[in-house]
Design a protein around this motif. Structure first.
Motif, PDB file in Angstrom:
ATOM      1  N   CYS A   1      27.403 -28.233 -11.414  1.00 38.27           N
ATOM      2  CA  CYS A   1      27.215 -29.466 -10.635  1.00 38.27           C
ATOM      3  C   CYS A   1      27.540 -30.697 -11.470  1.00 38.27           C
ATOM      4  CB  CYS A   1      25.786 -29.564 -10.114  1.00 38.27           C
ATOM      5  SG  CYS A   1      25.433 -28.472  -8.750  1.00 38.27           S
ATOM      6  N   THR A   2      27.135 -30.674 -12.729  1.00 35.50           N
ATOM      7  CA  THR A   2      27.404 -31.811 -13.591  1.00 35.50           C
ATOM      8  C   THR A   2      28.900 -31.965 -13.841  1.00 35.50           C
ATOM      9  OG1 THR A   2      25.260 -31.538 -14.652  1.00 35.50           O
ATOM     10  CG2 THR A   2      26.878 -32.855 -15.832  1.00 35.50           C
ATOM     11  N   LEU A   3      29.600 -30.864 -13.999  1.00 32.45           N
ATOM     12  CA  LEU A   3      31.029 -30.930 -14.296  1.00 32.45           C
ATOM     13  C   LEU A   3      31.892 -31.216 -13.071  1.00 32.45           C
ATOM     14  CD1 LEU A   3      31.424 -27.971 -16.808  1.00 32.45           C
ATOM     15  CD2 LEU A   3      31.319 -30.403 -17.316  1.00 32.45           C
ATOM     16  N   PHE A   4      31.598 -30.574 -11.945  1.00 33.09           N
ATOM     17  CA  PHE A   4      32.545 -30.597 -10.842  1.00 33.09           C
ATOM     18  C   PHE A   4      32.061 -31.267  -9.562  1.00 33.09           C
ATOM     19  CE2 PHE A   4      33.575 -26.710 -13.252  1.00 33.09           C
ATOM     20  CZ  PHE A   4      34.809 -27.109 -13.719  1.00 33.09           C
ATOM     21  N   TRP A   5      30.805 -31.186  -9.273  1.00 38.68           N
ATOM     22  CA  TRP A   5      30.389 -31.489  -7.910  1.00 38.68           C
ATOM     23  C   TRP A   5      29.700 -32.821  -7.797  1.00 38.68           C
ATOM     24  CZ3 TRP A   5      25.766 -29.284  -5.028  1.00 38.68           C
ATOM     25  CH2 TRP A   5      25.918 -29.437  -3.661  1.00 38.68           C
ATOM     26  N   VAL A   6      28.412 -32.889  -7.783  1.00 39.10           N
ATOM     27  CA  VAL A   6      27.658 -34.089  -7.479  1.00 39.10           C
ATOM     28  C   VAL A   6      27.355 -34.920  -8.719  1.00 39.10           C
ATOM     29  CG1 VAL A   6      25.887 -34.863  -5.904  1.00 39.10           C
ATOM     30  CG2 VAL A   6      26.351 -32.463  -6.076  1.00 39.10           C
ATOM     31  N   GLY A   7      27.493 -34.355  -9.856  1.00 38.18           N
ATOM     32  CA  GLY A   7      27.246 -35.115 -11.073  1.00 38.18           C
ATOM     33  C   GLY A   7      25.848 -34.939 -11.604  1.00 38.18           C
ATOM     34  N   ALA A   8      25.451 -35.923 -12.380  1.00 39.47           N
ATOM     35  CA  ALA A   8      24.193 -35.832 -13.113  1.00 39.47           C
ATOM     36  C   ALA A   8      22.962 -35.923 -12.224  1.00 39.47           C
ATOM     37  CB  ALA A   8      24.135 -36.927 -14.168  1.00 39.47           C
ATOM     38  N   VAL A   9      23.101 -36.453 -11.023  1.00 33.56           N
ATOM     39  CA  VAL A   9      21.946 -36.619 -10.136  1.00 33.56           C
ATOM     40  C   VAL A   9      21.318 -35.273  -9.794  1.00 33.56           C
ATOM     41  CG1 VAL A   9      21.223 -37.412  -7.854  1.00 33.56           C
ATOM     42  CG2 VAL A   9      22.856 -38.743  -9.175  1.00 33.56           C
ATOM     43  N   LEU A  10      22.135 -34.269  -9.562  1.00 34.17           N
ATOM     44  CA  LEU A  10      21.623 -32.943  -9.233  1.00 34.17           C
ATOM     45  C   LEU A  10      21.741 -31.967 -10.400  1.00 34.17           C
ATOM     46  CD1 LEU A  10      20.473 -31.176  -6.967  1.00 34.17           C
ATOM     47  CD2 LEU A  10      22.804 -30.625  -6.324  1.00 34.17           C
ATOM     48  N   GLY A  11      22.785 -32.103 -11.195  1.00 33.28           N
ATOM     49  CA  GLY A  11      23.056 -31.141 -12.258  1.00 33.28           C
ATOM     50  C   GLY A  11      22.057 -31.140 -13.387  1.00 33.28           C
ATOM     51  N   VAL A  12      21.690 -32.303 -13.874  1.00 31.62           N
ATOM     52  CA  VAL A  12      20.767 -32.382 -15.009  1.00 31.62           C
ATOM     53  C   VAL A  12      19.375 -31.852 -14.657  1.00 31.62           C
ATOM     54  CG1 VAL A  12      19.635 -33.959 -16.622  1.00 31.62           C
ATOM     55  CG2 VAL A  12      22.066 -34.209 -16.157  1.00 31.62           C
ATOM     56  N   PRO A  13      18.796 -32.238 -13.504  1.00 35.75           N
ATOM     57  CA  PRO A  13      17.488 -31.641 -13.167  1.00 35.75           C
ATOM     58  C   PRO A  13      17.551 -30.119 -12.988  1.00 35.75           C
ATOM     59  CG  PRO A  13      17.830 -33.599 -11.861  1.00 35.75           C
ATOM     60  CD  PRO A  13      19.118 -33.328 -12.571  1.00 35.75           C
ATOM     61  N   LEU A  14      18.620 -29.600 -12.385  1.00 37.67           N
ATOM     62  CA  LEU A  14      18.748 -28.148 -12.258  1.00 37.67           C
ATOM     63  C   LEU A  14      18.815 -27.490 -13.621  1.00 37.67           C
ATOM     64  CD1 LEU A  14      21.268 -27.629  -9.320  1.00 37.67           C
ATOM     65  CD2 LEU A  14      18.847 -27.095  -9.346  1.00 37.67           C
ATOM     66  N   PHE A  15      19.547 -28.087 -14.536  1.00 35.70           N
ATOM     67  CA  PHE A  15      19.680 -27.551 -15.893  1.00 35.70           C
ATOM     68  C   PHE A  15      18.327 -27.524 -16.599  1.00 35.70           C
ATOM     69  CE2 PHE A  15      20.639 -28.062 -20.425  1.00 35.70           C
ATOM     70  CZ  PHE A  15      21.454 -26.951 -20.624  1.00 35.70           C
ATOM     71  N   ILE A  16      17.573 -28.617 -16.497  1.00 32.68           N
ATOM     72  CA  ILE A  16      16.263 -28.703 -17.166  1.00 32.68           C
ATOM     73  C   ILE A  16      15.275 -27.709 -16.556  1.00 32.68           C
ATOM     74  CG2 ILE A  16      14.269 -30.220 -17.519  1.00 32.68           C
ATOM     75  CD1 ILE A  16      16.303 -32.524 -17.814  1.00 32.68           C
ATOM     76  N   ILE A  17      15.254 -27.591 -15.244  1.00 31.83           N
ATOM     77  CA  ILE A  17      14.361 -26.623 -14.581  1.00 31.83           C
ATOM     78  C   ILE A  17      14.735 -25.201 -14.977  1.00 31.83           C
ATOM     79  CG2 ILE A  17      13.683 -25.667 -12.337  1.00 31.83           C
ATOM     80  CD1 ILE A  17      13.947 -28.558 -11.243  1.00 31.83           C
ATOM     81  N   GLY A  18      16.032 -24.910 -15.052  1.00 35.88           N
ATOM     82  CA  GLY A  18      16.483 -23.580 -15.473  1.00 35.88           C
ATOM     83  C   GLY A  18      16.059 -23.255 -16.891  1.00 35.88           C
ATOM     84  N   LEU A  19      16.176 -24.237 -17.796  1.00 35.36           N
ATOM     85  CA  LEU A  19      15.733 -24.017 -19.178  1.00 35.36           C
ATOM     86  C   LEU A  19      14.238 -23.729 -19.234  1.00 35.36           C
ATOM     87  CD1 LEU A  19      17.647 -26.702 -21.272  1.00 35.36           C
ATOM     88  CD2 LEU A  19      17.959 -24.230 -21.306  1.00 35.36           C
ATOM     89  N   TYR A  20      13.461 -24.489 -18.469  1.00 38.51           N
ATOM     90  CA  TYR A  20      12.014 -24.254 -18.442  1.00 38.51           C
ATOM     91  C   TYR A  20      11.692 -22.857 -17.911  1.00 38.51           C
ATOM     92  CZ  TYR A  20       7.159 -24.399 -17.086  1.00 38.51           C
ATOM     93  OH  TYR A  20       5.839 -24.085 -16.935  1.00 38.51           O
ATOM     94  N   MET A  21      12.375 -22.463 -16.835  1.00 41.40           N
ATOM     95  CA  MET A  21      12.082 -21.164 -16.220  1.00 41.40           C
ATOM     96  C   MET A  21      12.435 -19.993 -17.124  1.00 41.40           C
ATOM     97  SD  MET A  21      13.005 -21.717 -12.231  1.00 41.40           S
ATOM     98  CE  MET A  21      12.499 -20.072 -11.772  1.00 41.40           C
ATOM     99  N   THR A  22      13.495 -20.118 -17.917  1.00 36.67           N
ATOM    100  CA  THR A  22      13.860 -19.013 -18.807  1.00 36.67           C
ATOM    101  C   THR A  22      12.935 -18.924 -20.016  1.00 36.67           C
ATOM    102  OG1 THR A  22      15.510 -20.382 -19.902  1.00 36.67           O
ATOM    103  CG2 THR A  22      16.275 -18.945 -18.150  1.00 36.67           C
ATOM    104  N   GLY A  23      12.315 -20.047 -20.414  1.00 36.05           N
ATOM    105  CA  GLY A  23      11.476 -20.042 -21.607  1.00 36.05           C
ATOM    106  C   GLY A  23       9.981 -19.946 -21.360  1.00 36.05           C
ATOM    107  N   ALA A  24       9.533 -20.135 -20.119  1.00 42.10           N
ATOM    108  CA  ALA A  24       8.093 -20.135 -19.834  1.00 42.10           C
ATOM    109  C   ALA A  24       7.510 -18.730 -20.018  1.00 42.10           C
ATOM    110  CB  ALA A  24       7.839 -20.627 -18.414  1.00 42.10           C
TER     111      ALA A  24
END
Length: 86
Positions: free
Chosen positions: A38-61
């Motif tokens: 999303c950050t690279l191709f689609w909607v940009g940082a508005v959607l991509g960065v929060p998805l990335f941060i949530i994904g990092l949290y979910m893999t490490g929790a």
């Protein structure tokens, strides 16, 4: 209490400590990938960065449980250490 074994309420078996993932690592990996795309191709940082941060949290929790060796019943572990006041 660290030396005493915990006993299961259902079958009177011995409980053991277990630490494992809290959320699905597959879903966390998918969210990381979706965030990058999303950050690279689609909607940009508005959607991509929060998805990335949530994904990092979910893999490490991590989740701490007591699991019965006999019947595999699981209960959450909590810390009952007294807090120093003063």
């Amino acid at each position: 209490m660290a030396d005493k074994a915990l006993i299961c309420n259902l079958c009177n078996g011995e409980m053991r400590e277990y630490t494992g993932p809290r959320y699905s690592r597959r879903l966390g990996g998918f969210l990381i990938l979706a965030g990058v795309l999303c950050t690279l191709f689609w909607v940009g940082a508005v959607l991509g960065v929060p998805l990335f941060i949530i994904g990092l949290y979910m893999t490490g929790a991590r989740r701490q449980l007591w699991v019965c060796k006999e019947c595999n019943t699981a209960i959450e572990r909590i810390d009952l250490a007294p807090k120093n006041c003063g």
